[in-house]
Design an enzyme around this catalytic site. Sequence first.
Site, PDB file in Angstrom:
ATOM      1  N   GLY A  20      97.189 -55.537  32.828  1.00 59.26           N
ATOM      2  CA  GLY A  20      96.440 -56.789  32.654  1.00 59.26           C
ATOM      3  C   GLY A  20      95.126 -56.801  33.416  1.00 59.26           C
ATOM      4  O   GLY A  20      94.715 -57.832  33.957  1.00 59.26           O
ATOM      5  N   LEU A  21      94.436 -55.657  33.395  1.00 60.44           N
ATOM      6  CA  LEU A  21      93.248 -55.514  34.247  1.00 60.44           C
ATOM      7  C   LEU A  21      91.969 -56.047  33.620  1.00 60.44           C
ATOM      8  O   LEU A  21      90.962 -56.160  34.306  1.00 60.44           O
ATOM      9  CB  LEU A  21      93.043 -54.027  34.580  1.00 60.44           C
ATOM     10  N   GLY A  24      89.252 -61.123  29.560  1.00 62.42           N
ATOM     11  CA  GLY A  24      88.312 -61.171  28.421  1.00 62.42           C
ATOM     12  C   GLY A  24      88.791 -60.309  27.262  1.00 62.42           C
ATOM     13  O   GLY A  24      88.320 -60.455  26.147  1.00 62.42           O
ATOM     14  N   ALA A  27      94.384 -58.664  24.356  1.00 61.21           N
ATOM     15  CA  ALA A  27      95.610 -57.849  24.297  1.00 61.21           C
ATOM     16  C   ALA A  27      96.019 -57.385  25.685  1.00 61.21           C
ATOM     17  O   ALA A  27      97.204 -57.380  26.032  1.00 61.21           O
ATOM     18  CB  ALA A  27      95.389 -56.647  23.381  1.00 61.21           C
ATOM     19  N   ASN A 110      83.897 -45.827  25.321  1.00 68.64           N
ATOM     20  CA  ASN A 110      83.237 -46.330  26.533  1.00 68.64           C
ATOM     21  C   ASN A 110      82.844 -45.205  27.488  1.00 68.64           C
ATOM     22  O   ASN A 110      82.398 -45.466  28.603  1.00 68.64           O
ATOM     23  CB  ASN A 110      84.151 -47.306  27.275  1.00 68.64           C
ATOM     24  N   HIS A 137      88.733 -50.859  37.478  1.00 71.99           N
ATOM     25  CA  HIS A 137      89.478 -49.679  37.006  1.00 71.99           C
ATOM     26  C   HIS A 137      88.636 -48.803  36.095  1.00 71.99           C
ATOM     27  O   HIS A 137      88.918 -47.611  35.948  1.00 71.99           O
ATOM     28  CB  HIS A 137      90.787 -50.093  36.319  1.00 71.99           C
ATOM     29  N   GLU A 174      78.484 -50.380  28.750  1.00 69.06           N
ATOM     30  CA  GLU A 174      79.831 -50.047  28.254  1.00 69.06           C
ATOM     31  C   GLU A 174      79.808 -48.919  27.227  1.00 69.06           C
ATOM     32  O   GLU A 174      80.786 -48.666  26.533  1.00 69.06           O
ATOM     33  CB  GLU A 174      80.489 -51.302  27.678  1.00 69.06           C
ATOM     34  N   ARG A 214      79.946 -57.996  29.110  1.00 69.15           N
ATOM     35  CA  ARG A 214      79.948 -56.774  29.936  1.00 69.15           C
ATOM     36  C   ARG A 214      78.644 -55.972  29.848  1.00 69.15           C
ATOM     37  O   ARG A 214      78.340 -55.194  30.739  1.00 69.15           O
ATOM     38  CB  ARG A 214      81.093 -55.862  29.500  1.00 69.15           C
ATOM     39  N   HIS A 250      83.785 -56.123  23.383  1.00 73.27           N
ATOM     40  CA  HIS A 250      82.816 -55.079  23.014  1.00 73.27           C
ATOM     41  C   HIS A 250      82.403 -55.339  21.568  1.00 73.27           C
ATOM     42  O   HIS A 250      83.213 -55.831  20.762  1.00 73.27           O
ATOM     43  CB  HIS A 250      83.442 -53.675  23.061  1.00 73.27           C
ATOM     44  N   ASP A 252      82.274 -53.303  19.246  1.00 75.85           N
ATOM     45  CA  ASP A 252      83.087 -52.566  18.271  1.00 75.85           C
ATOM     46  C   ASP A 252      84.391 -53.278  17.939  1.00 75.85           C
ATOM     47  O   ASP A 252      85.209 -52.761  17.189  1.00 75.85           O
ATOM     48  CB  ASP A 252      83.310 -51.105  18.694  1.00 75.85           C
ATOM     49  N   CYS A 371      87.982 -47.440  19.535  1.00 79.69           N
ATOM     50  CA  CYS A 371      87.910 -47.346  21.006  1.00 79.69           C
ATOM     51  C   CYS A 371      88.269 -45.955  21.477  1.00 79.69           C
ATOM     52  O   CYS A 371      87.793 -45.488  22.502  1.00 79.69           O
ATOM     53  CB  CYS A 371      88.901 -48.295  21.668  1.00 79.69           C
TER      54      CYS A 371
END
Length: 447
Positions: A20-21, A24, A27, A110, A137, A174, A214, A250, A252, A371
């Site tokens: 859960g880092l 925004g 998921a 990214n 992270h 990003e 971001r 993002h 994408d 991604c």
Amino acid sequence: MQAFEANFDGLVGPTHNYAGLSFGNVASRNNEKSAANPKAAAKQGLRKMKRLADLGFHQGVLPPLERPSLKLLRNVGFTGTDAAVIERAAAEAPALLAAASSASAMWTANAATVSPSADTSDGRVHFTPANLSAKLHRAIEHEETRRSLSAIFSDEARFRIHHALPGTPALGDEGAANHTRFCSEYGTKGVEFFVYGRSEYGGHGAEPKRFPARQTLEASRAVARLHGLSDDATVFAQQLPDVIDAGVFHNDVIAVGNCNTLFCHQRAFRDQASVYDQLSTKLQLLGGAFNAIEVPEDEVSVADAVSSYLFNSQLLNAPDGRQVLVVPQECRENARVAKYLDSLKDRSTSIDEVLVFDLRESMKNGGGPACLRLRVVLNAAELAAVNPGVWIDDALFGKLDAWIETHYRDRLAPEDLADPGLLAESRAALDVLTGILGLGAIYDFQR
Ligand code: SUG
């Protein structure tokens, strides 16, 4: 000159977990603290690579980074043996241990922004690793990512690997997730399209209110400058702030491009009509005809796009000339999105076929097909200069599949990150992997 688009997918690392880092990223938050299956995650990703390689696409792999990152944990003051550092971090700062343990480098969209040699002033392929400064992270990825890219694209006469931009809010970057290139053919000069969420110095208040933006305009412009791109072949556009607030962290997640085609939601950009005009005018100057396939809100809502990842798809030119859309399974499970995809055959779009993949483990962290891949357009000489060990074929697939089977756990829950044994397992796995990929000593523990 003839050129090809190669896709380099991130191999999911042995510490894949749900921490859960990413505030925004809907998921990531929804699956926080559930148990992950690193073995299934890595195999799902590898199967996508294999199937696309079998269909004739140029498919490479990028190695995972060493996690947990002892470097981060020592930098924030934990001392002693590696095992003691992990035990103390688990007891005193579990959130920092989770950040140090994330396998987030798997989302190679990214990893960097990439400009093909046809677009750059010095005729080299340029890479700028993304500083990913919005999340701890992810902000610890870029130095190691640069090392991997330098081992794979080592020929300095053909490839220029920049350092990441300074990691500060004004220059949040990003990478390719917010960048697309339009062209008539891969090998001719194209229009590079940079999408940002906010501007540090010229934003005039147009920013999301709920979730962070971001990417900044200043970072996008800096990357374009570093790559030597010309003004007449670049377009900068801002995401709609309220779609960031709806979970589009993002670009994408709401748009994908390939050759002259942009496939996107109706509510992707501010002044969307003017964005299309700019892309169309600049592509026309280079001899191309811009083609937008826009999906209206009343057929697929922004919420549908965020939950299904319809636009986090890969739009690929198959060797036989057809254009293929690679979507995650979740698109079939959303009735409106499935209906839209089924209707494609009756609409006169340039999308000829839809391929569906099970990437559920990655999707639960907000990472779909797009991604997981970094696109690199390469001409024949550049293709030949890539370290050959990273191209997916039957032999490499077999080796990686067996390697995953041997080294990965099939369950990793948040409390398992406290186990120092995970570091030893991860290092043993990565040591074997560097031998398989032939990349030399890319990890710190090997030096
Ligand atoms: O940065 N998720 C990643 C997902 C990145 C998706 N990439 C693209 N859209 N190109 C992120 O938010 C979640 C990790 C966790 O919560 O354990 C995470 O980092």
